[in-house]
Design an enzyme around this catalytic site. Structure first.
Site, PDB file in Angstrom:
ATOM      1  N   GLU A 168      11.163  15.288  13.489  1.00 37.83           N
ATOM      2  CA  GLU A 168      12.502  14.831  13.108  1.00 37.83           C
ATOM      3  C   GLU A 168      12.422  13.688  12.088  1.00 37.83           C
ATOM      4  O   GLU A 168      13.203  13.639  11.142  1.00 37.83           O
ATOM      5  CB  GLU A 168      13.304  14.391  14.348  1.00 37.83           C
ATOM      6  N   GLU A 171      11.426  15.241   8.780  1.00 34.69           N
ATOM      7  CA  GLU A 171      12.517  16.025   8.185  1.00 34.69           C
ATOM      8  C   GLU A 171      13.610  15.142   7.612  1.00 34.69           C
ATOM      9  O   GLU A 171      14.103  15.369   6.519  1.00 34.69           O
ATOM     10  CB  GLU A 171      13.154  16.942   9.246  1.00 34.69           C
ATOM     11  N   GLU A 172      13.996  14.121   8.376  1.00 33.06           N
ATOM     12  CA  GLU A 172      15.150  13.310   7.959  1.00 33.06           C
ATOM     13  C   GLU A 172      14.797  12.279   6.895  1.00 33.06           C
ATOM     14  O   GLU A 172      15.642  11.922   6.077  1.00 33.06           O
ATOM     15  CB  GLU A 172      15.787  12.615   9.179  1.00 33.06           C
TER      16      GLU A 172
END
Lengths: 286, 286
Positions: A168, A171-172
Site C-alpha cells: 500500500e 502504491e500510494e
C-alpha cells in the site's frame, strides 16, 4: 474445505445396484466432514437439474451424508432458483460463482459460517528526520476534511499483513519500505453489510525518500514533521488516532514492543504462514 | 455501507420531467460513495423486474451514479437470473439474501471486495496450580489423534475477540474466565474456499474450577498440569503449538507482554470498538 480423494459417482453415471435401479445423479466429491461438494460446470436445463438434484439428494441421504455444497458458476445462474426450491440456501458468493448449501440430517446443522471480516492495514512510515509519510485521499471518509493521514488499504485474502502494508505504501507514495512491527490492531463492527473489520496499525522503515504519488486515489503525499502530523486537530480529537500518536512517540523513544511476524508451518494448512508475536519479549526468555 | 438520507424515487414512482416522460423505476437509496442501493422486498414477476431494472439503470446513468447494489432476499430468487442477464454480478451472499452489483461508468470499478477472512480464537486458561484447561473434540482435525488441546472457536461478525474467547471457554467447559491478553495471532491462507484465517491466541484467568463439558462438540475436558500439556508430542512437533508453549512459559515467568483491549470511539463507526495494544509498554511512557 478440503476434499478427500475417495471416488464418487459422475454426472450421468447410472447407479445400478443388484440390477434393480438405475438413476443419474450429480457428480460430487466427498468433503472431509461427512458431506459432498458438487462443482457444477456443464450448462444444463433447469428441469433436468431439478430431477438430477432430487435423485442425488436421495442417494446422499442413503449414504449418510450430511452437508451438501453446490458451487454454481455465474454462467449457470438459471439453476439457482431450482436449487433454492429444493431447499438449498446461500452460503457465500464471489463475483463469478454462488455457493449453495443443504443439510440432510434432522439434527443440528454444523455448516460453518462464511467469511466474517474485512482486514485492513495502516502504515506509519517514519524516517530518520522524524518525518511521517502522509497522504490526502481523493475519495472516502477522509476526502475533503483536510486531514493528512497515513497510507491505508485492504489486506486481500491470501496476502500477508506485512506484505499488504509494504504494498500500500509503495502504491500510494512510491516509497520502498521494510516492515518493523504491528503496533496495535483495531476491531470495529457493522462497518460493511454487517461484517466486522480488523485494522492493523503497522510501523515501517523507509528504504527510499522520493515520493511518486499514485494519481487515481491520492490527492497529495508528503513527508511531514512528526509534531505537525500529531498536532492536527483531527488526530487530537479522535481516540484511535490519539493512540496512534502515543504509539509513535513510544516507538520513537524505543520503549514499545509490538508484534512481528515469524513464518511457521502448519499442521492443517500446507503453506507456510505467519505467527505475529512480541519477538522482543520472547527472545529475552530463550 | 452507510446510507445517506437523500430522497430517492420509490418503486412505482413515475418520473415525470417536463410532462414528457413517465417511467416506473425501482426504489433505491443513495449510498455514501456515489452509488445506489435497491433493497427489494416485494415479490415480483421476473419480466416486470427486467423492465423496471432497465428503466432504473438508464435513470441512474443519467443521474451520474456509479455502483448499483441490489439486495435480493432468498424468497425473491426468481429475480437473480434476470439481474445477471442485465449485467449484474454477485458481490456476497448470506443464508437469507444475495447481494448483486453493477458498475455504470466506463472507468475503473471501485466496488470493494466482500469479506476476506474468518476469525478464530484459542483460549489458554491457566490456573494458580499451573494447570491448563484442555479438551478433546468430537469432530474436526483434532478428533481421534488423542491430543488434548485448548478450547478454540469462531469469532462471529459483531463479536469482540475477548468476548469470543470467554464465550468459547464457557460453552465448551463451563468455566468462567476473565480476559488477560492476546499473546499472538496467526494468519493462514487458503483454509476455506480461498479465504484467509486470523486466529488469536488469548490468555485467560479462570474464575471457577468445576468443569461441565458441553456434549455436542466436546469428548472430554480436564485441568492438565502444564508440563504434561507441553510435553504432548503433537505440541512439540508443530511450530505454532511449540510457540504457544513458549508463550505460556514466558507469561508464567511474567516476562511477556501481549496486546490487551481498550475501548475507543470511532470517527467512522458509531459504536464503541476496541483497540488492542501493548498496554504494559504504553502505560510506562505516559
Amino acid at each position: 474445505m478440503s476434499v478427500s480423494a475417495s471416488p464418487a459417482p459422475l454426472l450421468g453415471d447410472r447407479l445400478c445396484e443388484n440390477g434393480f435401479e438405475c438413476v443419474k445423479i450429480l457428480r460430487a466429491t466427498n468433503d472431509a466432514h461427512g458431506g459432498v461438494i458438487v462443482d457444477l460446470k456443464e450448462a444444463m436445463d433447469s428441469e433436468v437439474f431439478a430431477t438430477l438434484l432430487r435423485s442425488s439428494l436421495l442417494h446422499w441421504k442413503k449414504q449418510g451424508k450430511d452437508g451438501v455444497w453446490i458451487k454454481l458458476p455465474i454462467e449457470l445462474v438459471n439453476l439457482v432458483e431450482t436449487a433454492v426450491k429444493e431447499g438449498f440456501w446461500y452460503h457465500h458468493a464471489e463475483p463469478n460463482y454462488l455457493m449453495l448449501v443443504y443439510w440432510i440430517p434432522k439434527t443440528g446443522c454444523t455448516i460453518p459460517p462464511n467469511a466474517s471480516h474485512c482486514v485492513g492495514v495502516g502504515a506509519i512510515v517514519l524516517n530518520d528526520k522524524k518525518e511521517v509519510l502522509v497522504v490526502q485521499e481523493k475519495r472516502g471518509g477522509f476526502h475533503g476534511i483536510g486531514v493528512w493521514k497515513i497510507p491505508t488499504g485492504v489486506v486481500d485474502a491470501g496476502e500477508e499483513i506485512f506484505e499488504a502494508a509494504i504494498r500500500e505504501v509503495k502504491e500510494e507514495t512510491g516509497i520502498d519500505t521494510e516492515f518493523v512491527e504491528v503496533l496495535a490492531f483495531r476491531h470495529t463492527h457493522n462497518s460493511f453489510f454487517g461484517k466486522s473489520d480488523l485494522s492493523f496499525v503497522c510501523m515501517l522503515r523507509p528504504l527510499s525518500s522520493d515520493i511518486k504519488k499514485q494519481d487515481l486515489e491520492i490527492e497529495a503525499a508528503q513527508w511531514m514533521p512528526f509534531e505537525e502530523f500529531a498536532d492536527q486537530p483531527f488526530n487530537q480529537m479522535h481516540e484511535p488516532f490519539k493512540y496512534m500518536i502515543e504509539l509513535c512517540l513510544a516507538k520513537m523513544e524505543n520503549v514499545y514492543d509490538g508484534f512481528s511476524p515469524r513464518p511457521v508451518s502448519s499442521y492443517f494448512v500446507e503453506e507456510l504462514n505467519c505467527l505475529y508475536l512480541n519477538s522482543h519479549d520472547l527472545d529475552k526468555t530463550s
